[in-house]
Design an enzyme around this catalytic site. Structure first.
Site, PDB file in Angstrom:
ATOM      1  N   THR A   1       0.846  -1.202   0.000  1.00 38.80           N
ATOM      2  CA  THR A   1       0.000   0.000   0.000  1.00 38.80           C
ATOM      3  C   THR A   1       0.877   1.246   0.000  1.00 38.80           C
ATOM      4  O   THR A   1       1.998   1.211   0.521  1.00 38.80           O
ATOM      5  CB  THR A   1      -0.883  -0.029   1.270  1.00 38.80           C
ATOM      6  OG1 THR A   1      -1.852  -1.043   1.112  1.00 38.80           O
ATOM      7  CG2 THR A   1      -1.571   1.287   1.544  1.00 38.80           C
TER       8      THR A   1
ATOM      9  N   ARG B   1     -14.256  -6.854  -0.279  1.00 42.99           N
ATOM     10  CA  ARG B   1     -13.533  -6.648   0.981  1.00 42.99           C
ATOM     11  C   ARG B   1     -12.913  -5.239   0.979  1.00 42.99           C
ATOM     12  O   ARG B   1     -12.332  -4.802  -0.005  1.00 42.99           O
ATOM     13  CB  ARG B   1     -12.439  -7.712   1.109  1.00 42.99           C
ATOM     14  CG  ARG B   1     -11.546  -7.580   2.347  1.00 42.99           C
ATOM     15  CD  ARG B   1     -10.245  -6.893   2.033  1.00 42.99           C
ATOM     16  NE  ARG B   1      -9.307  -6.917   3.160  1.00 42.99           N
ATOM     17  CZ  ARG B   1      -8.213  -6.175   3.223  1.00 42.99           C
ATOM     18  NH1 ARG B   1      -7.912  -5.355   2.247  1.00 42.99           N
ATOM     19  NH2 ARG B   1      -7.410  -6.245   4.261  1.00 42.99           N
ATOM     20  N   VAL B   2     -13.028  -4.541   2.104  1.00 36.50           N
ATOM     21  CA  VAL B   2     -12.348  -3.253   2.273  1.00 36.50           C
ATOM     22  C   VAL B   2     -11.388  -3.396   3.452  1.00 36.50           C
ATOM     23  O   VAL B   2     -11.744  -4.006   4.466  1.00 36.50           O
ATOM     24  CB  VAL B   2     -13.360  -2.119   2.542  1.00 36.50           C
ATOM     25  CG1 VAL B   2     -12.659  -0.820   2.884  1.00 36.50           C
ATOM     26  CG2 VAL B   2     -14.253  -1.904   1.324  1.00 36.50           C
ATOM     27  N   GLY B   3     -10.172  -2.858   3.300  1.00 38.05           N
ATOM     28  CA  GLY B   3      -9.181  -2.946   4.378  1.00 38.05           C
ATOM     29  C   GLY B   3      -9.120  -1.664   5.188  1.00 38.05           C
ATOM     30  O   GLY B   3     -10.000  -0.803   5.098  1.00 38.05           O
TER      31      GLY B   3
ATOM     32  N   THR C   1       0.223   0.916   6.632  1.00 38.69           N
ATOM     33  CA  THR C   1       0.230  -0.188   5.668  1.00 38.69           C
ATOM     34  C   THR C   1       0.400  -1.473   6.466  1.00 38.69           C
ATOM     35  O   THR C   1       1.001  -1.467   7.537  1.00 38.69           O
ATOM     36  CB  THR C   1       1.357  -0.039   4.636  1.00 38.69           C
ATOM     37  OG1 THR C   1       1.361  -1.194   3.781  1.00 38.69           O
ATOM     38  CG2 THR C   1       2.737   0.091   5.279  1.00 38.69           C
TER      39      THR C   1
ATOM     40  N   GLY D   1      -4.609  -5.432   7.090  1.00 38.46           N
ATOM     41  CA  GLY D   1      -5.619  -4.447   7.429  1.00 38.46           C
ATOM     42  C   GLY D   1      -6.556  -4.816   8.564  1.00 38.46           C
ATOM     43  O   GLY D   1      -6.962  -3.950   9.347  1.00 38.46           O
TER      44      GLY D   1
END
Ligand code: ASP
Length: 304
Positions: free
Chosen positions: A170, A198-200, A221, A224
């Site tokens: 990231t 999916r969201v981190g 980073t 997550g």
């Protein structure tokens, strides 16, 4: 008048030797782009956007083109930008057709009454605000098709995909401008072989990104899910508000995520007085900063 500072990261993991030079180059290019903006007295928001765009365009990193792929072989990106002066924030999640998600996040921050858009709605909002929509295939590169193939092959054998099981590329930036305003930005393709949707942590306020002129700006980073559960970015910023130095807060945050949830990754912090903090509990982290007195870049930090 404050001394402007720009601090960027390009992931924290056990980066193999052969990838170190590309990460350093990417960090330096991002610093140059963001610094050029700060030097002409533009805002910290402009600087973090410029720095992150450079890394999104660089295939080295897990952001924009070259991102890790979802289980179904697509790039799906999340990004967030936050303005420390006003606490305005803008985020996009699960976007598949935007080359520079951080610029879509900026549009949300500046041109919407809302804070966060996902999926098709985010793309429609971006398009309505002048951002070109592209085919997802333009963001997918052969290296990542191969990573996904090997990852699935290992998973089928019940094994982890060695280094890439822990790879976190990231990108993020925090900046302080001459007017004394802080900003933060983070952009990611998430984790390799993630389930679509999916969201981190990266794009969630307070988890991977936060900025408040009264305390500090942060970008993270790493893996997550543990960061999200601890709202780690805001946790670190609150340590600074309570009197910790950014450096102490950064190392404390990495200890906290490790001890509570066995999490791993890295963090950058910048406070309103221009003091910096950087820490990671992975073997390497790509990080660098630029200020009047010069530029500095590293792939490994030593603990004080
Ligand atoms: N933190 C990101 C996520 O979990 C991944 C990364 O940092 O590379 O989506």
């Amino acid at each position: 008048m404050n001394e402007p500072i720009l601090l960027v990261h390009g992931g924290a993991w056990s980066m193999p030797d052969e990838l170190v030079a590309a990460h350093e180059r990417g960090i330096r290019n991002a610093l140059r782009a963001g610094w050029a903006v700060l030097e002409r007295k533009a805002s910290s928001l402009d600087a973090v956007e410029a720095a992150v765009r450079v890394m999104e365009d660089d295939d080295t990193f897990d952001a924009g083109r070259g991102s890790f792929l979802t289980t179904d072989g697509r790039v799906q990106c999340d990004a967030l930008m936050m303005d420390g002066a006003t606490l305005r924030a803008g985020g996009v999640g699960c976007v598949e057709r935007i080359r520079n998600p951080i610029s879509a996040a900026r549009k949300v921050l500046e041109e919407s009454a809302h804070v966060y858009f996902v999926g098709e709605g985010a793309e429609r909002f971006a398009a309505a605000h002048g951002i070109e929509l592209i085919a997802n295939e333009e963001l997918v590169i052969d290296r990542e098709r191969e990573h996904l193939r090997r990852c699935k092959e290992k998973a089928a054998q019940g094994m982890e995909f060695e280094i890439f099981a822990h790879s976190h590329d990231t990108v993020g930036a925090v900046a302080l401008d001459a007017a004394g305003n802080l900003a933060a930005a983070t952009s990611t393709g998430g984790t390799l072989n993630k389930t679509p949707g999916r969201v981190g942590d990266a794009s969630l306020i307070g988890c991977g990104t936060y900025a408040d002129n009264q305390s500090a700006a942060v970008s993270t980073t790493g893996w997550g899910e543990p960061f999200m559960k601890l709202v780690l970015g805001k946790w670190a910023v609150d340590q600074i508000a309570a009197g910790a130095t950014p450096e102490a807060a950064a190392w404390a945050a990495m200890d906290y995520v490790k001890s509570r949830l066995n999490g791993h990754g890295g963090i950058i912090l910048l406070d309103r007085n221009g003091r910096m903090g950087m820490a990671h509990n992975t073997s390497r982290m790509a990080v660098g900063y630029r200020r009047q007195s010069g530029e500095w870049c590293a792939v490994k930090l030593s603990r004080p």
